[in-house]
Design a protein around this motif. Structure first.
Motif, PDB file in Angstrom:
ATOM      1  N   GLU A 174       0.838  -1.337  -0.266  1.00  0.00           N
ATOM      2  CA  GLU A 174      -0.136   0.468  -0.127  1.00  0.00           C
ATOM      3  C   GLU A 174       0.772   1.318   0.175  1.00  0.00           C
ATOM      4  N   LEU A 175       1.978   1.219   0.659  1.00  0.00           N
ATOM      5  CA  LEU A 175       2.956   2.095   1.589  1.00  0.00           C
ATOM      6  C   LEU A 175       3.327   2.751  -0.718  1.00  0.00           C
ATOM      7  N   LEU A 176       3.599   1.894  -1.078  1.00  0.00           N
ATOM      8  CA  LEU A 176       3.970   1.433  -2.889  1.00  0.00           C
ATOM      9  C   LEU A 176       3.288   2.273  -3.545  1.00  0.00           C
TER      10      LEU A 176
ATOM     11  N   GLN B  96       8.596  -9.388  -1.585  1.00  0.00           N
ATOM     12  CA  GLN B  96       7.430  -9.331  -1.963  1.00  0.00           C
ATOM     13  C   GLN B  96       5.965  -8.863  -2.389  1.00  0.00           C
ATOM     14  N   ALA B  97       6.250  -6.966  -1.611  1.00  0.00           N
ATOM     15  CA  ALA B  97       5.238  -6.006  -1.714  1.00  0.00           C
ATOM     16  C   ALA B  97       5.861  -5.620  -3.366  1.00  0.00           C
ATOM     17  N   LEU B  98       7.248  -5.595  -4.119  1.00  0.00           N
ATOM     18  CA  LEU B  98       7.695  -4.850  -4.998  1.00  0.00           C
ATOM     19  C   LEU B  98       7.790  -5.788  -6.198  1.00  0.00           C
TER      20      LEU B  98
ATOM     21  N   VAL C 221       5.515  -5.251  -9.796  1.00  0.00           N
ATOM     22  CA  VAL C 221       6.196  -5.494 -10.737  1.00  0.00           C
ATOM     23  C   VAL C 221       5.330  -6.323 -11.834  1.00  0.00           C
ATOM     24  N   TYR C 222       4.622  -7.142 -11.301  1.00  0.00           N
ATOM     25  CA  TYR C 222       3.572  -8.155 -12.049  1.00  0.00           C
ATOM     26  C   TYR C 222       2.470  -7.594 -11.810  1.00  0.00           C
TER      27      TYR C 222
END
Length: 243
Positions: A19-21, A55-57, A61-62
């Motif tokens: 969420e932050l990303l 994991q978040a990145l 990316v996906y």
């Protein structure tokens, strides 16, 4: 932008990081190709492991929102819109889930005689009128897709519906018709004069053309959809899994 993870929250750390990303991606400071802080610094600032951060990145990316290059870093993808084939959401629902604001530039509803392709798909005659829905949609700054949908008379649509609502929500909640299966054909083609005018491109410009055939839970045809996308504003992502 101040970044903070709540380590006492019941929300998993990787979801908070995701969420932050997403907020970073939406920040003008990082928009359209800017690089994010490196992983080591970001993980340290959030007080999480690099594995949790990755994991978040990886999720973003996906989704096509971030681009990662080994030895260079992770940057925000430039503003094209991405759609996945393995995703049972209407266009409105999918764009909302991605945080992409969508504007309807045109919306036309009419009753029309189907051509042979539509009639054959619906297994009706070309003399039986069907509901036709045309929508020109895009970001607030300009359109990037023109949709034409035809609906089987069996569905029960009257043409008086509020088509600003998500389409499959209307079908399911108002008519108890559940879109369950989609078969698609995707190709590249040159924009004719009509489509070029709609998408605000030069005639002959490359566009992405998609046919979507939608079926209900009984695999009965309910929608025949044509989509014309600006080639420089849309990415169509296909997910395959080896069984």
């Amino acid at each position: 932008m101040k970044l903070r993870i709540d380590h006492k929250s019941h929300v998993p750390l990787h979801l908070q990081a995701e969420e932050l990303l997403r907020n970073l991606i939406a920040d003008p400071q990082y928009a359209d190709g800017k690089f994010l802080p490196n992983e080591v610094d970001l993980a340290r600032e959030l007080a999480i492991s690099r594995t949790t951060l990755r994991q978040a990145l990886n999720k973003l990316v996906y989704e096509g929102l971030l681009i990662r290059k080994k030895g260079i870093g992770t940057r925000v993808a430039e503003s094209s819109v991405s759609s996945k084939s393995k995703n049972w959401l209407s266009f409105s629902q999918e764009m909302k889930a991605r945080g992409i604001p969508i504007k309807n530039f045109e919306l036309h509803v009419s009753w029309a005689y189907p051509d042979e392709a539509v009639a054959n798909f619906f297994e009706i005659t070309t003399q039986k009128k069907v509901l036709k829905l045309e929508r020109l949609r895009g970001r607030p700054e300009g359109p990037f897709v023109y949709f034409v949908s035809f609906f089987h008379p069996r569905v029960g649509l009257t043409g008086e519906e509020d088509f600003k609502r998500p389409l499959y929500e209307i079908l399911e909640k108002d008519y108890l018709v559940i879109a369950n299966l989609s078969k698609e054909e995707i190709s590249a083609k040159a924009a004719g004069k009509f489509i070029a005018g709609k998408l605000e491109v030069e005639p002959g410009s490359p566009i992405l053309f998609r046919k979507r055939f939608v079926f209900d839970q009984g695999e009965r045809p309910i929608e025949y959809n044509l989509g014309y996308y600006k080639a420089d504003s849309f990415v169509y992502t296909i997910e395959s899994r080896r069984e």
